[in-house]
Design a protein around this motif. Structure first.
Motif, PDB file in Angstrom:
ATOM      1  N   LEU A  86      12.493   7.794   6.945  1.00 49.44           N
ATOM      2  CA  LEU A  86      12.168   6.205   7.422  1.00 49.44           C
ATOM      3  C   LEU A  86      13.324   5.664   8.099  1.00 49.44           C
ATOM      4  O   LEU A  86      14.347   5.898   7.827  1.00 49.44           O
ATOM      5  N   ARG A  87      12.954   4.967   9.059  1.00 47.75           N
ATOM      6  CA  ARG A  87      14.025   4.057   9.733  1.00 47.75           C
ATOM      7  C   ARG A  87      14.507   2.764   8.989  1.00 47.75           C
ATOM      8  O   ARG A  87      13.307   2.512   8.317  1.00 47.75           O
ATOM      9  N   HIS A  88      15.451   2.243   9.366  1.00 45.82           N
ATOM     10  CA  HIS A  88      15.916   0.874   8.427  1.00 45.82           C
ATOM     11  C   HIS A  88      14.826   0.036   9.030  1.00 45.82           C
ATOM     12  O   HIS A  88      14.591  -0.001  10.425  1.00 45.82           O
ATOM     13  N   ASN A  89      14.309  -1.107   8.170  1.00 49.47           N
ATOM     14  CA  ASN A  89      13.611  -2.115   8.149  1.00 49.47           C
ATOM     15  C   ASN A  89      12.023  -1.640   8.930  1.00 49.47           C
ATOM     16  O   ASN A  89      11.311  -2.319   9.329  1.00 49.47           O
ATOM     17  N   GLU A  90      11.937  -0.442   8.610  1.00 45.58           N
ATOM     18  CA  GLU A  90      10.586   0.100   9.192  1.00 45.58           C
ATOM     19  C   GLU A  90       9.578  -0.011   7.937  1.00 45.58           C
ATOM     20  O   GLU A  90       9.778   0.606   6.863  1.00 45.58           O
ATOM     21  N   MET A  91       8.434  -0.461   8.287  1.00 47.39           N
ATOM     22  CA  MET A  91       7.190  -0.701   7.192  1.00 47.39           C
ATOM     23  C   MET A  91       6.520   0.582   7.155  1.00 47.39           C
ATOM     24  O   MET A  91       5.917   1.136   8.074  1.00 47.39           O
ATOM     25  N   PHE A  92       6.371   1.284   5.915  1.00 42.56           N
ATOM     26  CA  PHE A  92       5.521   2.217   5.755  1.00 42.56           C
ATOM     27  C   PHE A  92       4.233   1.628   4.805  1.00 42.56           C
ATOM     28  O   PHE A  92       4.712   1.391   3.698  1.00 42.56           O
ATOM     29  N   GLU A  93       3.013   1.635   5.252  1.00 46.16           N
ATOM     30  CA  GLU A  93       1.982   1.084   4.543  1.00 46.16           C
ATOM     31  C   GLU A  93       0.731   1.818   4.484  1.00 46.16           C
ATOM     32  O   GLU A  93       0.533   2.584   5.536  1.00 46.16           O
ATOM     33  N   ILE A  94       0.073   1.945   3.197  1.00 47.54           N
ATOM     34  CA  ILE A  94      -0.917   2.688   3.144  1.00 47.54           C
ATOM     35  C   ILE A  94      -2.082   2.022   2.612  1.00 47.54           C
ATOM     36  O   ILE A  94      -1.623   1.068   2.068  1.00 47.54           O
ATOM     37  N   ARG A  95      -3.235   2.391   2.971  1.00 51.76           N
ATOM     38  CA  ARG A  95      -4.508   1.549   2.041  1.00 51.76           C
ATOM     39  C   ARG A  95      -5.231   2.562   1.269  1.00 51.76           C
ATOM     40  O   ARG A  95      -5.552   3.765   1.698  1.00 51.76           O
ATOM     41  N   ILE A  96      -5.739   2.126   0.158  1.00 53.63           N
ATOM     42  CA  ILE A  96      -6.445   2.851  -0.999  1.00 53.63           C
ATOM     43  C   ILE A  96      -7.953   2.899  -0.363  1.00 53.63           C
ATOM     44  O   ILE A  96      -8.574   1.850  -0.158  1.00 53.63           O
ATOM     45  N   ASP A  97      -8.348   4.068   0.104  1.00 57.05           N
ATOM     46  CA  ASP A  97      -9.617   4.166   0.608  1.00 57.05           C
ATOM     47  C   ASP A  97     -10.690   4.691  -0.554  1.00 57.05           C
ATOM     48  O   ASP A  97     -11.805   4.222  -0.487  1.00 57.05           O
ATOM     49  N   LYS A  98     -10.079   5.323  -1.494  1.00 53.99           N
ATOM     50  CA  LYS A  98     -10.964   5.838  -2.626  1.00 53.99           C
ATOM     51  C   LYS A  98     -10.452   5.936  -3.828  1.00 53.99           C
ATOM     52  O   LYS A  98      -9.294   6.595  -4.163  1.00 53.99           O
ATOM     53  N   LEU A  99     -11.264   5.390  -4.971  1.00 52.97           N
ATOM     54  CA  LEU A  99     -10.640   5.817  -6.418  1.00 52.97           C
ATOM     55  C   LEU A  99     -11.934   6.251  -7.048  1.00 52.97           C
ATOM     56  O   LEU A  99     -12.833   6.133  -6.823  1.00 52.97           O
ATOM     57  N   VAL A 100     -11.506   7.070  -8.293  1.00 51.15           N
ATOM     58  CA  VAL A 100     -12.616   7.385  -9.124  1.00 51.15           C
ATOM     59  C   VAL A 100     -12.282   6.808 -10.632  1.00 51.15           C
ATOM     60  O   VAL A 100     -11.242   6.835 -10.950  1.00 51.15           O
ATOM     61  N   ASP A 101     -13.333   6.549 -11.344  1.00 48.40           N
ATOM     62  CA  ASP A 101     -13.104   6.068 -12.462  1.00 48.40           C
ATOM     63  C   ASP A 101     -13.398   6.916 -13.586  1.00 48.40           C
ATOM     64  O   ASP A 101     -14.230   6.820 -14.493  1.00 48.40           O
ATOM     65  N   LYS A 102     -12.300   7.878 -13.764  1.00 52.30           N
ATOM     66  CA  LYS A 102     -12.256   9.044 -14.822  1.00 52.30           C
ATOM     67  C   LYS A 102     -11.086   9.075 -15.659  1.00 52.30           C
ATOM     68  O   LYS A 102     -10.843   9.081 -16.606  1.00 52.30           O
ATOM     69  N   TRP A 103      -9.732   9.032 -14.741  1.00 54.61           N
ATOM     70  CA  TRP A 103      -8.498   9.017 -15.137  1.00 54.61           C
ATOM     71  C   TRP A 103      -7.842   7.828 -15.678  1.00 54.61           C
ATOM     72  O   TRP A 103      -8.268   6.566 -14.924  1.00 54.61           O
ATOM     73  N   SER A 104      -6.896   7.951 -16.331  1.00 49.72           N
ATOM     74  CA  SER A 104      -5.886   6.912 -16.599  1.00 49.72           C
ATOM     75  C   SER A 104      -4.826   7.029 -15.535  1.00 49.72           C
ATOM     76  O   SER A 104      -4.360   8.059 -14.951  1.00 49.72           O
ATOM     77  N   GLY A 105      -4.145   5.778 -15.123  1.00 52.68           N
ATOM     78  CA  GLY A 105      -3.127   5.897 -14.111  1.00 52.68           C
ATOM     79  C   GLY A 105      -3.955   6.012 -12.748  1.00 52.68           C
ATOM     80  O   GLY A 105      -4.767   6.245 -12.776  1.00 52.68           O
ATOM     81  N   SER A 106      -2.892   5.735 -11.811  1.00 56.54           N
ATOM     82  CA  SER A 106      -3.176   5.785 -10.520  1.00 56.54           C
ATOM     83  C   SER A 106      -2.139   5.942  -9.486  1.00 56.54           C
ATOM     84  O   SER A 106      -1.145   6.764 -10.034  1.00 56.54           O
ATOM     85  N   ILE A 107      -2.297   5.755  -8.098  1.00 55.45           N
ATOM     86  CA  ILE A 107      -1.516   5.733  -7.217  1.00 55.45           C
ATOM     87  C   ILE A 107       0.070   5.668  -7.811  1.00 55.45           C
ATOM     88  O   ILE A 107       0.356   4.576  -8.322  1.00 55.45           O
ATOM     89  N   GLU A 108       0.998   6.399  -6.915  1.00 51.30           N
ATOM     90  CA  GLU A 108       2.275   6.122  -7.381  1.00 51.30           C
ATOM     91  C   GLU A 108       3.059   6.341  -5.679  1.00 51.30           C
ATOM     92  O   GLU A 108       2.572   7.160  -5.119  1.00 51.30           O
ATOM     93  N   ILE A 109       4.036   5.608  -5.456  1.00 50.11           N
ATOM     94  CA  ILE A 109       4.781   5.486  -4.347  1.00 50.11           C
ATOM     95  C   ILE A 109       6.004   5.119  -4.194  1.00 50.11           C
ATOM     96  O   ILE A 109       6.674   4.382  -5.108  1.00 50.11           O
TER      97      ILE A 109
END
Length: 1586
Positions: A380-403
């Motif tokens: 990553l460069r300084h002050n550079e935004m890294f952004e993601i969009r959540i496209d799909k989830l499943v309702d089976k497990w506990s816990g979710s995305i980590e970044i």
């Protein structure tokens, strides 16, 4: 080429206007098949432009446009443009697709957001590039390498229903040369001028224009708010901002807007400060916009050096190197390269990359939850935004995305299963906390939890130049997560648990943030290019400081009346995006008050009001304000939410019940407390420590469509102190408990851990945010434990999210002196805790492997603590003492529960405290009294004037069409009153015709018709024109035959025999149609007052009958039902009550229903009978009189409707219902309410008890239910006169009985007979007299198993019994084996045996011997031999059970007894007559040398309980398919038998079981063996189905 469309098009397209206009037919029924193509192939540089003429709101998606190499003359048109293959490029939304596959996900303007009147064009450039044009502006290259000979494609998809071709020609000269002129003018600029850098959007992340504004004096950039890039740009940029430059208002506004955008972009990419160096300019003259620029030694790829010159990729750089200046040019150059942030090709083992490595997806998401780590392709460069969009989830497990970020190079990294396993160089956000190298460093980093995000949410991070790491949730900065991070870090995403698919977002949600940019522009430069608004942030000092709405409002909101009024113009199309804020912060003690001007009745929910610290000029407005997770307090419904979390459940007047004209207000007092007002009445303090300078917020949500600020009325006085106004208790505040010294006064203390919430009057504790928080939920008893006093709780809820579970113990620390830690084991003095199997004192383990393990307990388990008189601590698990845990406890200790890990909710049980017999379940067990309510006669009739093919029967209650398919119009005999329902049931249909019943209202008075029916009525109601008529035909609403509305509700064409259809005119002049009792909503408006019901027996429907009655019935026509009883039923217990067992006699208060009730309720018979007249809800009832202590309030279920699911609920409410605003169902009541629903008990909508009493959903018609509050303020439920025990405690005085006629239950009647004295003598005398002396053993009446009473199974609608009966039918056993009278069959499912009040065990025979009822089984009575049926000696036999296999049933029934040699799973083998116990195992060599017959007898195994005989070893399971539901089940079979005393021997179980199989019978006496073939008699076939 001609600007026309090709005559070949999609199958729903209609062309007009010389083939220039295309319209999609049936736009509200169909959303696709709307393809049109240009008449001729496109010429290079020609822009084929269409205008959007019409849109509808029925669908999602909209116009799609592109090109194809397919000739329309021979094309087989697909349903949509995305189905085109063979060389087709389509722009859909903001994505570009080639042959149906996405090649660019974020491009240009979002076509779905365009409105009617907007222009859209498509162009192939001379370089073979595809360009999209929107309203005359080029959105840049969308694709390259296009062949020649392409036709333009337009898809009238979704919302877009009509377009018109407006032109097909090259763009104007100004548009073509804009970029070249800008480049030429750039060479004449100096360092103080505005620089315009054109880039090609399709190649460089979508950036279409950027204007960099530098300061003229010191060469630095002023700090501006963070802004995302935008796609919009002016048609022509000016070359400077000198005063003589002539600019239009819009041009100047757009220039400055893009200047701010460019500054934000440069700041994000490291160019926030500009030194003394110059700004580099590219000398190239190309028009493709792919040139870079550099300065200060920067190079175009962003890699800086210390040399004095830089090099562009197409032209030389003329600017000198700056000494010590920051490298804005270098940053810009780096930004314009193709080195975009993508996912690295090396990733987790289950990751699949797509979309040019911008999308990552975890394979097998339902089988695996980890191995989903992905990293960026570069640091990553300084002050550079890294952004993601959540496209799909499943309702089976506990816990979710980590970044997060990591210093590890992905090329060299051995990817772990989950990133938090990495122990070096890694910072991750997990849940709402921060983990550094796998260990938690910040537990509560932000208000958001990643585990609670939904599909479509955005997550971002930024590595600042200062080294600080920031995370962003949906564009909102969550603050510093880590102050110092290494200089070189890669972004990392862990697709863990529920998270399955994400996509990198490069343009950062441009459509939403463009509006935000404009708002910031107006706020920062109100005088540039636009007049200053009256409600600017810097108001004119000459104008009064009025409170107005800010112009930046929700997407679906608008501000009118000079800022005083806010509205949702299309309130019937959408229910949210209606947030508006005040134009300035509120002053202390300043009341912000609005009046609701307009409401719509389409949605649930209504206006919400509150305050926020966010400035509206900079706020990205959410869809609803309760989604904002920082600095916001909102009143919603009758609760208060802070940052999206409820902090007060029962606060004040319910805002959802307000009407047009009502007012709501909010004020922040000087002391920081927040108060709300409803119609000028202060609701009391709602929150404290609210910061100053907050903005007022109004959310026009749901029904609320318009509101106006009220600043010219007398405002209510502010309460001087928080004690004024209604009493408000936070969720953590305990209710007052009367009688502090009473034996059952143990509660949870009002002081507790930060994540704990106390409810249910201090008896229930729960941990909020249980999936993001695992600790900080310690609760403590409200007083010290007495010696020998048990403090017991039951686990009510757990989550499979964490390791570890509940911890329990005692402490000598007073709650007022305890600083609650994260976990109680952190306390290092005066504390004893049980954690897992370890006993801990002051945080240190003093003993392991104690007798129980708390981590293994599940929902329903009970845990108790007791300090003995000698100072020993004992734990009890499910009532069993686990022994001494530790000794030497001080005399005064408090019970402590730590809701840790998996344990979420517990409640104190009634076993806590010393034993109190007053709370025991009553032993009086009177049975059901069948009540037969007379059926009211049908009041509605049909008029004698009708269509010529109609014949009326049954005194005008039935209409039959006797010929043809038409001429079947009939009318109601009288005008309908307001809200009077006219309803018919379909009796016959004839499938040879199409079409169906029509129904509606008409102003035609049937008496005015001529006597000859064929001369005055049309053949069909749709052709009726003589008077104004509103009708529903199919799913279309028509007025005088003209279509008014489509897709109104369920189509009448689908109705068949048994369906009901009704119509009524409501008080708001609307027509409502009801189908099977469900209101379809308003069908027509402005309906006249004097109308008749009209229906047309058309097409398939040939006969109907009326099922409704008049609103005004004769109150005396139906008498209130009375109680009657003939005899007692089987299995009941009739103990002679002793003195003091019964409640004291009190004078009965005559009870009746209150006139204030749910809107679907109709009262009759002097308010003793209540009926729900429509829909399935809105059926709440309360009594007009409070319920006295010791008086039994009873009512009977009169009518059930099997069309619905679920049924009634009942309970008590602790405040006056006179002015209560009734919600749709009782479970929405949350203030001082105790509710019995199904088999559970709820307090203020929170479940406090399960498996209580019978399931109320299974109560049949005729069931008598009752409520009683005893002298100890305990609530009891009575079913058919039988007490079900204590349901709830601490019921206040006064309280009012509450009934919710929900679902199946449609009518109840209060029982007025003198039945308040529970266990009346007359009833008991009748039951006692019906029993024979031989049936009494030790004062307990034994059940007569072979002669059940006809009413012993009151649940005539038991689904379980019906399922067992269907399985019995599948066995094809002869009917002759079974009793002909089905009343002798008995179901022992949970609901049925509870309704009968069965005990678990009974005695039978001479001498008496215990046997258990076969709970969970269903008994089908067998035919008994006549000589045994009434034999007195037979009554003295014992009861036992025998499990067998399905294959052995027929032979056993053929012999009418259990025989040796059957194929039963039970052993039938020869045994020796002698042995130490009278029976022995067969000899080993018995198969080779059988003993003599006279020395051996067969044996048959029996048991007094089906818990043993019903084991799978004895009764094997078989699988079958239910013929009704077609579901697969497993079934077992067995027999209930009568055994002659003395014909069997009692012995131990032979399965080797260690645990007790039945609590009543020892394992050493649970198996009976009989050797007498005539000693058993089959009584019933038992079936159990799983």
């Amino acid at each position: 080429m001609a600007a026309e469309l090709h005559p070949c098009s999609g199958k729903l397209i209609g062309l007009s206007n010389s083939n220039r206009t295309a319209q999609r037919n049936q736009p509200v029924q169909e959303f696709n098949h709307g393809l049109v193509l240009s008449r001729e192939p496109l010429k290079d540089r020609d822009v084929f432009t269409v205008r959007i003429d019409k849109k509808v709101n029925s669908w999602s998606g909209s116009i799609e446009i592109g090109v194809t190499s397919l000739d329309p003359a021979g094309l087989d048109f697909p349903s949509s443009a995305t189905g085109l293959k063979g060389g087709s490029w389509i722009v859909s939304g903001c994505s570009v697709l080639r042959d149906g596959r996405s090649v660019l996900e974020e491009y240009g303007r979002d076509l779905d957001q365009l409105s009617e009147g907007d222009h859209v064009g498509i162009q192939r450039s001379t370089h073979g590039e595809l360009h999209l044009w929107v309203n005359g502006q080029d959105c840049g290259a969308a694709a390259s390498g296009l062949p020649t000979g392409l036709w333009a494609v337009v898809d009238l998809y979704g919302k877009c229903t009509q377009v018109t071709v407006v032109s097909c020609e090259p763009p104007s000269l100004a548009e073509r040369d804009t970029e070249r002129e800008t480049v030429e003018e750039r060479e004449q600029e100096d360092e103080e001028e505005v620089v315009v850098c054109g880039v090609r959007e399709g190649e460089f992340g979508g950036l279409t224009s950027a204007v960099n504004l530098a300061a003229a004096t010191n060469g630095t950039l002023e700090e501006v708010p963070v802004l995302p890039p935008t796609h919009n740009r002016p048609d022509k940029f000016p070359n400077n901002l000198e005063p003589e430059t002539v600019l239009t208002e819009h041009q100047l506004f757009d220039v400055l807007n893009n200047a701010i955008v460019s500054l934000y972009r440069s700041e994000d990419n490291g160019g926030g400060d500009l030194g003394g160096g110059g700004i580099g300019r590219d000398s190239g003259t190309g028009s493709r916009g792919d040139r870079g620029s550099s300065s200060g030694g920067g190079s175009v790829n962003g890699n800086s050096s210390d040399s004095g010159g830089g090099t562009g990729n197409t032209g030389s750089v003329n600017s000198p190197a700056g000494g010590g200046g920051a490298r804005l040019g270098a940053v810009t150059g780096g930004m314009l390269t193709n080195d975009a942030l993508l996912f690295h090709e090396k990733c987790g083992t289950l990751i699949k990359l797509s979309n040019n490595n911008k999308t990552a997806e975890r394979r097998r998401p339902l089988d695996e939850f980890n191995n989903g780590v992905v990293m960026t392709n570069r640091p990553l460069r300084h002050n550079e935004m890294f952004e993601i969009r959540i496209d799909k989830l499943v309702d089976k497990w506990s816990g979710s995305i980590e970044i997060g970020v990591t210093t590890h190079n992905p090329n060299n990294l051995d990817y772990p299963a989950t990133m938090t396993n990495l122990r070096s160089g890694t910072i991750m956000m997990s849940g709402c906390g921060i983990l550094t190298n796998g260990k938690g460093t910040r537990r509560e980093y932000c208000e958001f939890s990643l585990d609670e995000l939904q599909e479509g949410d955005h997550i971002g991070l930024m590595h600042k130049a200062s080294g600080a790491l920031h995370f962003y949730i949906n564009g909102i900065d969550q603050g510093v997560a880590a102050a110092q991070t290494p200089a070189v870090v890669y972004a990392v995403v862990d697709l863990y648990g529920m998270a399955v698919k994400v996509t990198i977002v490069h343009n950062h949600n441009h459509s939403d943030r463009l509006r935000r940019n404009n708002a910031i522009m107006r706020a920062l430069s109100p005088d540039v290019g636009r007049p200053r608004p009256a409600h600017s942030l810097t108001p004119d000092p000459d104008t009064p400081d009025r409170l107005l709405f800010h112009s930046n409002c929700g997407q679906k909101a608008a501000i009118i009346s000079e800022g005083r009024t806010a509205l949702r113009p299309h309130a019937t199309d959408d229910f949210n995006h209606g947030v508006v804020l005040s134009g300035r912060p509120l002053h202390s003690n300043e009341v912000f008050q609005v009046r609701i001007d307009k409401m719509v009745d389409k949605w649930a929910g209504s206006i919400e009001i509150g305050v926020t610290t966010h400035n509206p000029a900079y706020l990205q407005l959410p869809s609803t304000m309760t989604n904002l997770r920082s600095g916001t307090w909102m009143m919603t419904g009758n609760g208060v939410m802070h940052n999206g979390t409820t902090i007060l459940d029962e606060y004040g007047h319910n805002l959802d019940r307000l009407k047009a004209g009502d007012t709501v207000g909010v004020v922040r007092k000087e002391d920081g407390s927040l108060h709300f007002f409803v119609n000028g009445v202060a609701q009391g303090p709602a929150a404290w420590n609210v910061p100053p300078s907050v903005y007022a917020v109004v959310d026009l949500y749901g029904q609320a469509a318009q509101a106006t600020i009220m600043d010219d009325v007398d405002l209510p006085p502010l309460p001087e102190d928080s004690s004024e106004g209604p009493t408000v208790m936070s969720p953590s505040s305990p209710c007052s408990v009367a009688g502090g010294n009473s034996a059952n006064d143990l509660r949870f203390h009002q002081l507790h851990g930060t994540n704990a919430v106390i409810t249910n009057g201090g008896r229930t504790a729960l941990r909020q945010n249980c999936r993001s928080e695992f600790n900080d939920a310690i609760v403590i008893s409200n007083r010290c434990l007495r010696d020998g006093e048990l403090f017991e709780i039951v686990i009510q809820k757990m989550v499979d999210r964490w390791s570890g579970s509940i911890e329990a113990g005692v402490t000598a620390i007073r709650p007022e002196e305890l600083e609650f830690p994260n976990t109680m084991t952190d306390i290092d003095y005066d504390t004893w805790m049980l954690s897992g199997t370890a006993i801990m004192q002051d945080g240190n383990t003093m003993r392991n492997n104690y007798g129980c393990d708390l981590d293994t307990l599940t929902t329903g388990s009970r845990i108790g603590m007791m300090r003995s008189a000698t100072g020993d601590l004992h734990y009890y698990i499910n009532g069993v003492d686990q022994g001494v845990a530790c000794t030497g406890l001080p005399p005064e200790v408090y019970a402590v529960i730590d809701l840790y890990g998996q344990c979420v909710q517990v409640s104190i049980t009634s076993s806590s405290g010393p034993q109190d017999n007053s709370l025991c379940t009553s032993n009086i067990t009177e049975r059901s009294f069948p009540i037969h309510s007379p059926v009211a006669g049908v009041a509605h009739r049909l008029h004698s004037k009708h269509g010529k093919n109609v014949v009326l029967l049954g005194e005008g209650c039935q209409a039959v069409r006797v010929g043809g398919y038409a001429h079947g119009i009939v009318f109601s005999a009288k005008e309908l009153k307001t809200d009077e329902l006219f309803e018919v049931k379909i009796d016959e249909v004839d499938d040879q015709w199409s079409g169906s019943l029509h129904m509606g209202l008409t102003t035609l008075a049937p008496p005015e018709l001529p006597s000859c029916p064929m001369s005055g009525l049309s053949p069909s109601l749709t052709q009726f024109r003589s008077k104004v008529t509103w009708l529903l035909a199919g799913s279309e609403v028509r007025r005088n035959g003209l279509l008014q509305r489509q897709n109104y509700g369920a189509s009448l064409d689908r109705l068949t025999v048994g369906n009901r259809v009704g119509v009524k005119r409501c008080s708001d002049d609307t027509m409502h149609v009801l189908i099977d009792g469900e209101d379809m909503g308003p069908a027509a408006t402005a309906v006249a007052k004097n109308v008749y019901a009209v229906l047309d027996l058309y097409g398939r429907v040939t006969a109907v009958s009326i099922v409704s009655s008049s609103v005004l019935e004769d109150a005396g026509s139906v008498k209130a039902p009375s109680l009657s009883s003939d005899s007692c039923s089987e299995g009941e217990e009739d103990r002679t009550p002793v003195e003091g067992d019964e409640p004291a006699l009190v004078p009965n208060t005559v009870m009746a229903f209150l006139e204030n009730h749910g809107k679907n309720i109709q009262l009759s018979h002097e308010n003793l009978t209540a009926a729900r007249v429509s829909s399935y809800n809105q059926g709440l009832l309360v009594t007009a009189q409070p319920l006295p202590r010791q008086q039994l309030f009873q009512f009977q279920i009169d009518r059930l409707n099997a069309s619905w699911t679920s049924s009634l609920s009942l309970g008590v409410i602790g405040h006056s219902p006179d002015r209560l605003n009734f919600p749709s169902t009782a479970c929405c009541l949350k203030r001082s309410v105790w509710l019995l629903q199904r088999d559970s008990v709820f307090h203020n909508s929170l479940k406090i008890c399960e498996n209580y009493g019978p399931n109320l959903d299974t109560c049949p018609e005729g069931t008598v239910l009752g409520l009683l509050v005893d002298g100890n303020s305990c609530l009891h439920l009575y079913v058919n006169g039988m007490d079900q025990g204590v349901a709830a405690q601490d019921i206040p005085t006064p309280c009012y009985p509450l009934i919710d006629l929900y679902g199946q239950c449609e009518q109840v009647t209060i029982v007025t007979n003198n039945v308040a004295t529970v266990g009346g003598e007359g009833i008991k005398a009748r039951c006692q007299g019906d029993m024979e002396k031989a049936d009494m053993v030790d004062g307990i009446k034994e059940s007569v198993c072979w002669m059940p009473h006809p009413e012993v199974n009151p649940n005539k609608t038991c689904e379980y019994q019906a399922l067992c009966s269907r399985f019995k039918d599948l066995l094809t056993l002869p009917d002759g084996y079974f009793n002909e009278d089905a009343k002798y069959n008995l179901c022992y499912c949970e609901s049925c045996h509870k309704l009968r009040g069965d005990e678990s065990y009974y005695k039978r025979g001479e001498p008496p011997r215990d046997y258990a009822l076969p709970f969970g089984w269903c008994r089908f009575a067998l035919r008994i031999k006549p000589h045994c049926d009434m034999s007195n000696s037979f009554k003295q036999w014992h009861i036992a059970y025998h499990g067998t296999s399905v294959g052995a049933l027929r032979r056993t029934l053929d012999h009418a007894q259990l025989l040796s040699g059957t194929s039963s799973i039970f052993s039938v083998s020869p045994v020796k007559t002698e042995g130490p116990n009278g029976y022995s195992e067969p000899e080993v060599n018995s198969s080779n040398s059988l003993p003599d017959r006279d020395r051996e007898v067969p044996r048959v195994q029996l048991s007094p309980t089906m818990r043993y005989s019903g084991l799978e070893m004895f009764a094997p399971k078989v699988q079958f398919r239910d013929p009704r539901s077609h579901c697969c089940h497993q079934a077992q079979v067995g027999f209930q038998v009568c055994v002659r005393p003395g014909s069997y021997k009692v012995g131990p179980q032979t399965l080797g079981a260690i645990e007790p199989l039945d609590p009543r019978f020892s394992n050493t006496e649970i198996e009976w063996i009989t050797k007498d073939q005539g000693g058993t008699l089959l009584y019933g076939l038992l079936i159990r189905v799983e």
